[in-house]
Design an enzyme around this catalytic site. Sequence first.
Site, PDB file in Angstrom:
ATOM      1  N   GLY A 158     -28.555   5.004 -31.201  1.00  0.00           N
ATOM      2  CA  GLY A 158     -29.845   4.349 -31.419  1.00  0.00           C
ATOM      3  C   GLY A 158     -31.010   5.326 -31.515  1.00  0.00           C
ATOM      4  O   GLY A 158     -32.137   4.987 -31.185  1.00  0.00           O
ATOM      5  N   GLY A 159     -30.711   6.570 -31.984  1.00  0.00           N
ATOM      6  CA  GLY A 159     -31.773   7.575 -32.162  1.00  0.00           C
ATOM      7  C   GLY A 159     -32.289   8.194 -30.863  1.00  0.00           C
ATOM      8  O   GLY A 159     -33.236   8.971 -30.867  1.00  0.00           O
ATOM      9  N   LYS A 195     -27.443  22.443 -36.504  1.00  0.00           N
ATOM     10  CA  LYS A 195     -28.407  22.945 -37.480  1.00  0.00           C
ATOM     11  C   LYS A 195     -29.133  21.739 -38.057  1.00  0.00           C
ATOM     12  O   LYS A 195     -28.526  20.691 -38.298  1.00  0.00           O
ATOM     13  CB  LYS A 195     -27.650  23.690 -38.585  1.00  0.00           C
ATOM     14  CG  LYS A 195     -28.491  24.039 -39.789  1.00  0.00           C
ATOM     15  CD  LYS A 195     -28.496  25.537 -40.060  1.00  0.00           C
ATOM     16  CE  LYS A 195     -29.637  25.942 -40.984  1.00  0.00           C
ATOM     17  NZ  LYS A 195     -30.888  26.211 -40.261  1.00  0.00           N
ATOM     18  N   HIS A 202     -29.101  10.219 -45.059  1.00  0.00           N
ATOM     19  CA  HIS A 202     -28.059   9.616 -44.224  1.00  0.00           C
ATOM     20  C   HIS A 202     -27.213   8.716 -45.122  1.00  0.00           C
ATOM     21  O   HIS A 202     -27.701   7.714 -45.636  1.00  0.00           O
ATOM     22  CB  HIS A 202     -28.702   8.801 -43.096  1.00  0.00           C
ATOM     23  CG  HIS A 202     -27.714   8.044 -42.261  1.00  0.00           C
ATOM     24  ND1 HIS A 202     -27.572   8.251 -40.909  1.00  0.00           N
ATOM     25  CD2 HIS A 202     -26.799   7.097 -42.591  1.00  0.00           C
ATOM     26  CE1 HIS A 202     -26.614   7.448 -40.451  1.00  0.00           C
ATOM     27  NE2 HIS A 202     -26.139   6.729 -41.457  1.00  0.00           N
ATOM     28  N   LYS A 231     -32.580   3.272 -38.628  1.00  0.00           N
ATOM     29  CA  LYS A 231     -32.597   2.738 -39.987  1.00  0.00           C
ATOM     30  C   LYS A 231     -33.574   1.564 -40.142  1.00  0.00           C
ATOM     31  O   LYS A 231     -33.687   0.737 -39.242  1.00  0.00           O
ATOM     32  CB  LYS A 231     -31.194   2.245 -40.348  1.00  0.00           C
ATOM     33  CG  LYS A 231     -30.177   3.382 -40.298  1.00  0.00           C
ATOM     34  CD  LYS A 231     -28.766   2.863 -40.090  1.00  0.00           C
ATOM     35  CE  LYS A 231     -27.830   4.018 -39.791  1.00  0.00           C
ATOM     36  NZ  LYS A 231     -26.536   3.564 -39.263  1.00  0.00           N
ATOM     37  N   ARG A 286     -17.536   0.324 -34.494  1.00  0.00           N
ATOM     38  CA  ARG A 286     -17.910  -1.097 -34.377  1.00  0.00           C
ATOM     39  C   ARG A 286     -18.422  -1.576 -35.728  1.00  0.00           C
ATOM     40  O   ARG A 286     -18.541  -0.800 -36.670  1.00  0.00           O
ATOM     41  CB  ARG A 286     -19.043  -1.229 -33.364  1.00  0.00           C
ATOM     42  CG  ARG A 286     -20.229  -0.344 -33.765  1.00  0.00           C
ATOM     43  CD  ARG A 286     -21.452  -0.568 -32.931  1.00  0.00           C
ATOM     44  NE  ARG A 286     -22.401   0.503 -33.034  1.00  0.00           N
ATOM     45  CZ  ARG A 286     -23.320   0.634 -33.967  1.00  0.00           C
ATOM     46  NH1 ARG A 286     -23.400  -0.274 -34.918  1.00  0.00           N
ATOM     47  NH2 ARG A 286     -24.154   1.645 -33.995  1.00  0.00           N
TER      48      ARG A 286
HETATM   49  P1  ADP Z   1     -26.553   0.708 -36.742  1.00  0.00           P
HETATM   50  O1  ADP Z   1     -26.189   1.799 -37.655  1.00  0.00           O
HETATM   51  O2  ADP Z   1     -25.525  -0.359 -36.641  1.00  0.00           O
HETATM   52  O3  ADP Z   1     -27.908   0.216 -37.011  1.00  0.00           O
HETATM   53  P2  ADP Z   1     -27.755   1.628 -34.318  1.00  0.00           P
HETATM   54  O4  ADP Z   1     -27.507   2.997 -33.772  1.00  0.00           O
HETATM   55  O5  ADP Z   1     -29.106   1.353 -34.872  1.00  0.00           O
HETATM   56  O6  ADP Z   1     -26.601   1.406 -35.352  1.00  0.00           O
HETATM   57  O7  ADP Z   1     -27.423   0.597 -33.174  1.00  0.00           O
HETATM   58  C1  ADP Z   1     -27.360  -0.824 -33.349  1.00  0.00           C
HETATM   59  C2  ADP Z   1     -27.882  -1.516 -32.143  1.00  0.00           C
HETATM   60  O8  ADP Z   1     -27.198  -1.099 -30.979  1.00  0.00           O
HETATM   61  C3  ADP Z   1     -29.349  -1.255 -31.893  1.00  0.00           C
HETATM   62  O9  ADP Z   1     -29.919  -2.445 -31.453  1.00  0.00           O
HETATM   63  C4  ADP Z   1     -29.362  -0.201 -30.808  1.00  0.00           C
HETATM   64  O10 ADP Z   1     -30.512  -0.309 -30.016  1.00  0.00           O
HETATM   65  C5  ADP Z   1     -28.097  -0.535 -30.045  1.00  0.00           C
HETATM   66  N1  ADP Z   1     -27.422   0.652 -29.505  1.00  0.00           N
HETATM   67  C6  ADP Z   1     -26.951   1.702 -30.193  1.00  0.00           C
HETATM   68  N2  ADP Z   1     -26.354   2.587 -29.392  1.00  0.00           N
HETATM   69  C7  ADP Z   1     -26.443   2.078 -28.143  1.00  0.00           C
HETATM   70  C8  ADP Z   1     -26.009   2.505 -26.843  1.00  0.00           C
HETATM   71  N3  ADP Z   1     -25.346   3.638 -26.676  1.00  0.00           N
HETATM   72  N4  ADP Z   1     -26.269   1.714 -25.789  1.00  0.00           N
HETATM   73  C9  ADP Z   1     -26.925   0.556 -25.955  1.00  0.00           C
HETATM   74  N5  ADP Z   1     -27.347   0.088 -27.133  1.00  0.00           N
HETATM   75  C10 ADP Z   1     -27.127   0.835 -28.214  1.00  0.00           C
HETATM   76  P1  ADP Z   2     -27.435   8.111 -33.374  1.00  0.00           P
HETATM   77  O1  ADP Z   2     -26.178   8.119 -32.571  1.00  0.00           O
HETATM   78  O2  ADP Z   2     -28.642   7.967 -32.534  1.00  0.00           O
HETATM   79  O3  ADP Z   2     -27.345   7.160 -34.530  1.00  0.00           O
HETATM   80  P2  ADP Z   2     -27.022  10.266 -35.305  1.00  0.00           P
HETATM   81  O4  ADP Z   2     -26.281  11.506 -34.963  1.00  0.00           O
HETATM   82  O5  ADP Z   2     -26.315   9.263 -36.138  1.00  0.00           O
HETATM   83  O6  ADP Z   2     -27.535   9.599 -33.969  1.00  0.00           O
HETATM   84  O7  ADP Z   2     -28.396  10.650 -36.014  1.00  0.00           O
HETATM   85  C1  ADP Z   2     -29.398   9.686 -36.293  1.00  0.00           C
HETATM   86  C2  ADP Z   2     -30.334  10.211 -37.379  1.00  0.00           C
HETATM   87  O8  ADP Z   2     -30.975  11.435 -36.967  1.00  0.00           O
HETATM   88  C3  ADP Z   2     -29.657  10.569 -38.686  1.00  0.00           C
HETATM   89  O9  ADP Z   2     -29.472   9.453 -39.515  1.00  0.00           O
HETATM   90  C4  ADP Z   2     -30.638  11.571 -39.270  1.00  0.00           C
HETATM   91  O10 ADP Z   2     -31.743  10.930 -39.828  1.00  0.00           O
HETATM   92  C5  ADP Z   2     -31.117  12.341 -38.053  1.00  0.00           C
HETATM   93  N1  ADP Z   2     -30.282  13.533 -37.809  1.00  0.00           N
HETATM   94  C6  ADP Z   2     -29.295  13.648 -36.900  1.00  0.00           C
HETATM   95  N2  ADP Z   2     -28.743  14.885 -36.931  1.00  0.00           N
HETATM   96  C7  ADP Z   2     -29.389  15.580 -37.901  1.00  0.00           C
HETATM   97  C8  ADP Z   2     -29.287  16.915 -38.419  1.00  0.00           C
HETATM   98  N3  ADP Z   2     -28.404  17.782 -37.942  1.00  0.00           N
HETATM   99  N4  ADP Z   2     -30.117  17.271 -39.438  1.00  0.00           N
HETATM  100  C9  ADP Z   2     -31.025  16.386 -39.929  1.00  0.00           C
HETATM  101  N5  ADP Z   2     -31.180  15.135 -39.474  1.00  0.00           N
HETATM  102  C10 ADP Z   2     -30.377  14.710 -38.469  1.00  0.00           C
HETATM  103 MG    MG Z   3     -25.966   7.227 -36.041  1.00  0.00          MG
END
Ligand code: ADP
Ligand code: ADP
Ligand code: MG
Length: 496
Positions: A158-159, A195, A202, A231, A286
């Site tokens: 979730g960023g 890096k 994405h 997103k 999921r």
């Molecule tokens: P998606 O690509 O499906 O949008 P997200 O990373 O945005 O994935 O997560 C979807 C939902 O799950 C969001 O509402 C986010 O807040 C929640 N979420 C994601 N990771 C976690 C986590 N580790 N624990 C609790 N909630 C999470």
């Molecule tokens: P989350 O589990 O919170 O979804 P991600 O690893 O999927 O985390 O990264 C979420 C977003 O952060 C990516 O979609 C991208 O926009 C940015 N991001 C993550 N890693 C990188 C990277 N190495 N370089 C540039 N952007 C990144």
């Molecule tokens: Mg992600």
Amino acid sequence: MANRGEIAVRVMRTCREMGIKTVAVFSDADRTSMHVRYSDEAVHIGPPLSSDSYLNIDKIIEAAKQTNADAIHPGYGFLSENAEFSDRCKKEGITFIGPSADSISQMGDKITARKTIIKAGVPVVPGTMDPIEKEEDAVTKINEIGLPVMIKASAGGGGKGMRLVNAEKEIIPSIRAAKSEAKAAFGNDAVYIEKYISSPHHIEFQVLADKFGNVIHLFERECSVQRRHQKVIEETPSPLMTPEVRNEMGNHAVAVAKAAKYEGAGTIEFIVDDNLNYYFLEMNTRLQVEHPITERVVGIDLVKEQINIANGLELTYKQEDLSQNGHAIECRIYAEDPDNNFIPSPGKILHITEPLGFGVRHDGYVYEGYEIPHYYDPLISKLIVWGKTREEAIARMRRSLFSYKITGVKTSIKFLERIMSVPDFVDGNYNTHFIEKNRKILNQGDKCKGDCKAMAIIAAFVDYEQKLSKVAPKSDNQNSNSSWKLNNRRKNMVRF
Ligand code: ADP
Ligand code: ADP
Ligand code: MG
């Protein structure tokens, strides 16, 4: 259904089609929620806080037993990527509609996932392969990798738990900040270094894997319209993609799922640069929020597939049976205030007019008089449109957002409508910096304080339909009154 909101309703819709009875669970804050009304049965599981209800494994298992549920669908968020929950379901003899605990642990932890992926021969973002132990070592490593870098929580989601580092003096404070955020959000403060891929896109691939080792991918989703690494809009196909790279990335996505001995629906996320060099980012084990755009373009109900796979059935599709038909876009509609730093705006829905018509899908759960609770993610709905071409899909999204009205709470609808007319978006020429890059024109609504030329283009598009019906054209022929609307339309008409 171990979830709430739109995703609970969405999953139960498919269950109803398949003749499967459903059980909803609900907290005190969700007594009047749509998922409770839609289900065949509903079980109260506790107070509003997620930790006391939707995240409480014992209470969910108890609800399943009490109602003789055969299977549990976890949706997204909450317990969907919780290995302990998957394992517990198995021990209790309840089918978990999702992967095994092993697959979840292997992919849920980003450091472990990176190791598995490298072995499978798939490129990962250059960086460290172990958690940061000493801060001084991190500085040395970062100097080797070269700035900018991302400090990322291994348990992240979730960023959260992520920091971009541009200068050497930011390294140590960023590590500390990422660690404490990760500890608070995930109870695990392991962080590592990646890096920073400049000009990042994405792009993720949907996969389906059955219990017999068959794995297929359902092509990509472009998710680069992001705010704070979350997103906002997704589309498929990606405007950046070529058929060759799509094929190669798809094969890599399948290799990742096989390496994880994956079962069910999953997503392989990649970060891609402008030259289409791509690197594995993470796997989401999921159903994804944005899954409907894939369903629309590929023509497959992903929830039905998840249920069939969990039920031990073999996939009925082969890779060569699948293709992408047309173009789909999803907008996430949130109860939040885009003019006030996107602060959540929970509260009572006084009026709602949902967009309808050809090519429009609206996955929501609110209704007039419903009060959006402040305890959970303020997602109201997902608006998904399909078009023969990307241009047609954008035009359809514009008119759908135009006719989508909600009063009582602030929403992101107008903000999304503006995005649909920003030249970079319309041209398909954007990366994850899109919102930041266009911040001035997106945030200022109708007040032209920023880039007035770009604002004018947006105003022209956004007001398009209003203008058609409300503003009489300047015409020197006073008698053309009866056909002015038609003439004006013809002038503005675009052929797709
Ligand atoms: P998606 O690509 O499906 O949008 P997200 O990373 O945005 O994935 O997560 C979807 C939902 O799950 C969001 O509402 C986010 O807040 C929640 N979420 C994601 N990771 C976690 C986590 N580790 N624990 C609790 N909630 C999470
Ligand atoms: P989350 O589990 O919170 O979804 P991600 O690893 O999927 O985390 O990264 C979420 C977003 O952060 C990516 O979609 C991208 O926009 C940015 N991001 C993550 N890693 C990188 C990277 N190495 N370089 C540039 N952007 C990144
Ligand atoms: Mg992600």
